[in-house]
Design a protein around this motif. Structure first.
Motif, short mmCIF file in Angstrom:
data_model
loop_
_atom_site.label_atom_id
_atom_site.label_comp_id
_atom_site.label_asym_id
_atom_site.label_seq_id
_atom_site.Cartn_x
_atom_site.Cartn_y
_atom_site.Cartn_z
N VAL A 209 0.86 -1.18 0.00
CA VAL A 209 0.00 0.00 0.00
C VAL A 209 0.89 1.23 0.00
CG1 VAL A 209 -1.87 1.25 1.15
CG2 VAL A 209 -1.74 -1.25 1.33
N ILE A 210 0.61 2.16 -0.90
CA ILE A 210 1.42 3.38 -1.04
C ILE A 210 0.50 4.58 -0.89
CG2 ILE A 210 2.94 4.69 -2.56
CD1 ILE A 210 3.49 2.00 -4.02
N LEU A 211 0.90 5.52 -0.06
CA LEU A 211 0.16 6.77 0.13
C LEU A 211 1.10 7.93 -0.18
CD1 LEU A 211 -2.43 8.25 1.12
CD2 LEU A 211 -1.42 8.22 3.41
N GLY A 212 0.69 8.78 -1.09
CA GLY A 212 1.53 9.91 -1.47
C GLY A 212 0.73 11.17 -1.65
N THR A 266 5.24 4.55 -7.37
CA THR A 266 4.88 3.15 -7.20
C THR A 266 6.04 2.22 -7.49
OG1 THR A 266 2.56 3.64 -7.76
CG2 THR A 266 3.29 1.35 -7.95
N ILE A 267 6.69 2.43 -8.64
CA ILE A 267 7.81 1.56 -9.01
C ILE A 267 8.96 1.71 -8.02
CG2 ILE A 267 9.56 1.13 -10.77
CD1 ILE A 267 7.51 1.93 -12.88
N LEU A 329 12.43 -10.62 -7.10
CA LEU A 329 11.63 -10.39 -8.31
C LEU A 329 10.20 -10.01 -7.92
CD1 LEU A 329 11.48 -10.68 -11.46
CD2 LEU A 329 10.64 -13.01 -11.05
N VAL A 330 9.73 -8.90 -8.48
CA VAL A 330 8.35 -8.46 -8.24
C VAL A 330 7.45 -9.14 -9.26
CG1 VAL A 330 6.79 -6.48 -8.18
CG2 VAL A 330 9.14 -6.25 -7.32
N PRO A 331 6.41 -9.85 -8.83
CA PRO A 331 5.55 -10.56 -9.78
C PRO A 331 4.65 -9.60 -10.54
CG PRO A 331 4.63 -10.74 -7.58
CD PRO A 331 5.95 -10.03 -7.43
N ALA A 332 3.93 -10.14 -11.52
CA ALA A 332 2.92 -9.34 -12.22
C ALA A 332 1.89 -8.87 -11.20
CB ALA A 332 2.27 -10.16 -13.32
N LEU A 333 1.48 -7.61 -11.32
CA LEU A 333 0.69 -6.99 -10.26
C LEU A 333 -0.64 -6.45 -10.78
CD1 LEU A 333 3.56 -4.91 -8.61
CD2 LEU A 333 2.67 -7.13 -7.84
N SER A 334 -1.62 -6.48 -9.89
CA SER A 334 -2.88 -5.76 -10.08
C SER A 334 -2.91 -4.62 -9.08
CB SER A 334 -4.08 -6.69 -9.86
OG SER A 334 -4.12 -7.71 -10.82
N MET A 335 -3.30 -3.45 -9.54
CA MET A 335 -3.28 -2.27 -8.68
C MET A 335 -4.59 -1.51 -8.78
SD MET A 335 0.59 -0.86 -9.40
CE MET A 335 0.30 -0.69 -11.17
N ARG A 336 -4.95 -0.88 -7.70
CA ARG A 336 -6.07 0.05 -7.70
C ARG A 336 -5.57 1.40 -7.18
NH1 ARG A 336 -11.74 -2.91 -6.00
NH2 ARG A 336 -11.72 -4.47 -7.66
N LEU A 337 -5.96 2.45 -7.86
CA LEU A 337 -5.49 3.79 -7.54
C LEU A 337 -6.69 4.68 -7.20
CD1 LEU A 337 -2.76 5.85 -9.32
CD2 LEU A 337 -5.03 6.87 -9.03
N TRP A 338 -6.55 5.41 -6.09
CA TRP A 338 -7.54 6.41 -5.69
C TRP A 338 -6.84 7.77 -5.64
CZ3 TRP A 338 -6.99 1.63 -3.47
CH2 TRP A 338 -8.11 0.79 -3.43
N ILE A 359 -1.82 -2.70 -3.94
CA ILE A 359 -1.14 -3.59 -4.88
C ILE A 359 -1.16 -5.02 -4.36
CG2 ILE A 359 1.03 -4.04 -6.09
CD1 ILE A 359 1.78 -1.11 -5.52
N ARG A 360 -1.45 -5.94 -5.27
CA ARG A 360 -1.34 -7.37 -5.00
C ARG A 360 -0.90 -8.08 -6.28
NH1 ARG A 360 -6.28 -9.97 -1.41
NH2 ARG A 360 -5.28 -9.72 0.62
#
Length: 412
Positions: A209-212, A266-267, A329-338, A359-360
């Motif tokens: 989870v990222i908050l910016g 995010t990256i 290694l970071v796997p393929a991800l699904s993300m939701r952005l608000w 992110i998951r």
């Protein structure tokens, strides 16, 4: 006979105590009452200390402390600086090392072949801890210490200060809770930008989870904040968002570089988290009793957490490195952005350009959905909104009420 009886009575009642009477008191004064405390109580005291530097000092107090310190179940390691393993510059010139360690580049190592964690200001306590808890290497340590004392201060630092957390912790046998704190966050953001992240890992990334925000202001300095002498400590969703309850992202978000900036956040956060995770492999392998592990930083920028199940998962499944880079290694991800252009929080804190990213992995076991954001379900609000402490927990709770946008990211 009467006189002798009176003399005996005076000797018993009125005369000062003789030498024989003083011996029990002197013996009582020589007793170390601390030795009467049970081992379990001393271990509880040591667990409340936590700090490995202080525990190193406790080791040199007595034999009993030396035997008990390795049995503590809670340890906190404060890392003094981060340096690169690349040959060339010496450790004394590494960013963030030496002196106060307050340089702006002390977190750079994560992005350029992170890293070797070293201790600068903890030299003596950790050296003592290493000698006492590593009897087999004590002779070598003493010789190293002796040569260090006769050399210059810079030479001494280079010889005895490079104790990684793995080395310092290897002789603690019963650790259940471990907290490691880096000297600073790895992400170098521009002044005024606010960025926090929290990531959970097993053998790979579980959640992040990222908050910016583009800036953090007080309500009195924000032109969009309502002018009130008694601000509501629990503002409504519409009030907190500056009167905008539509939840839609304005068109300018895509055209003025705001979206690109959020992608960079995010990256960068994912790279920092995966680099931290990669460093923990040996520590986790060495301590099978571990039940929880936190790797955070003094700035409070990011925290990586692992619970008992995730630690067990890492021991069973080997970490997949990202090519030749020293990170997982970071796997393929699904993300939701608000996103909210303006978000006012209790206490007068205002986030401009507030952004929340959940992110998951795209293929998360048990979610029943794959691809297309299937890794994040509608029931995931708890782990997203509770990722941070107040007042940012409130920010996350307000943001998840807005319209969200699904994004996908390939493995990297």
């Amino acid at each position: 006979m009467a006189s002798s009886a009176v003399r005996e009575e005076l000797d018993l009642e009125g005369s000062p105590p003789g030498r024989g009477d003083r011996e029990p008191e002197e013996e009582a004064e020589g007793i170390d009452h601390f030795d009467r405390l049970p081992d379990a109580l001393l271990l509880d005291v040591f667990n409340r200390i936590g700090d490995v530097k202080a525990l190193g000092r406790c080791c040199v107090v007595c034999r009993r402390f030396h035997s008990l310190v390795p049995l503590v179940d809670y340890v906190v390691v404060h890392v003094d600086c981060v340096i690169s393993d690349d040959p060339g510059p010496s450790s004394s010139s590494a960013p963030g090392c030496g002196g106060g360690g307050a340089g702006p580049d002390k977190g750079r190592g994560v992005f350029s072949h992170l890293a070797r964690l070293v201790f600068g200001s903890l030299v003596k306590p950790l050296q003592a801890l290493g000698q006492i808890l590593s009897p087999a290497a004590s002779a070598t340590s003493r010789r190293s210490s002796g040569s260090s004392l006769s050399s210059s201060s810079s030479s001494s630092s280079s010889e005895v200060s490079h104790h990684s957390p793995t080395e310092v912790l290897k002789n603690f046998k019963e650790i259940r809770r471990l907290r490691i704190e880096l000297p600073a966050g790895e992400l170098r953001v521009e002044d005024g930008i606010f960025l926090k992240w929290k990531a959970d890992f097993g053998s790979t990334l579980d959640t992040c989870v990222i908050l910016g925000a583009a800036s953090v202001l007080s309500s009195s300095s924000s032109p969009l904040s309502p002018k009130s002498s008694n601000p509501d400590p629990n503002p409504s969703f519409q009030d907190a968002c500056g009167g905008d309850d539509s939840g839609t992202i304005p068109e300018s978000f895509y055209t003025n570089g705001s979206l690109k900036l959020r992608v960079v956040w995010t990256i960068s956060s994912l790279i920092a988290a995966s680099a931290r995770h990669y460093l923990l492999q040996q520590i986790i392998a060495d301590h099978e009793t571990l039940e929880s592990l936190d790797l955070t930083d003094a700035d409070g920028q990011g925290v990586l957490t692992m619970n008992k199940g995730q630690l067990r998962d890492l021991r069973v499944k080997p970490v997949s490195p990202s090519g030749t880079l020293q990170r997982t290694l970071v796997p393929a991800l699904s993300m939701r952005l608000w996103y909210a252009p303006h978000l006012e929080l209790p206490g007068g804190v205002v986030l401009e350009g507030a952004t929340l990213v959940a992110i998951r992995p795209s293929e998360t076991p048990g979610d029943g959905g794959g691809g297309g954001g299937g890794g994040i379900g509608s029931s995931d609000g708890c782990w997203v909104s509770n990722a941070f402490e107040e007042p940012y927990r409130t920010a996350a709770k307000l943001l998840v009420k807005r319209r969200n946008y699904c994004l996908e990211m390939n493995s990297f």
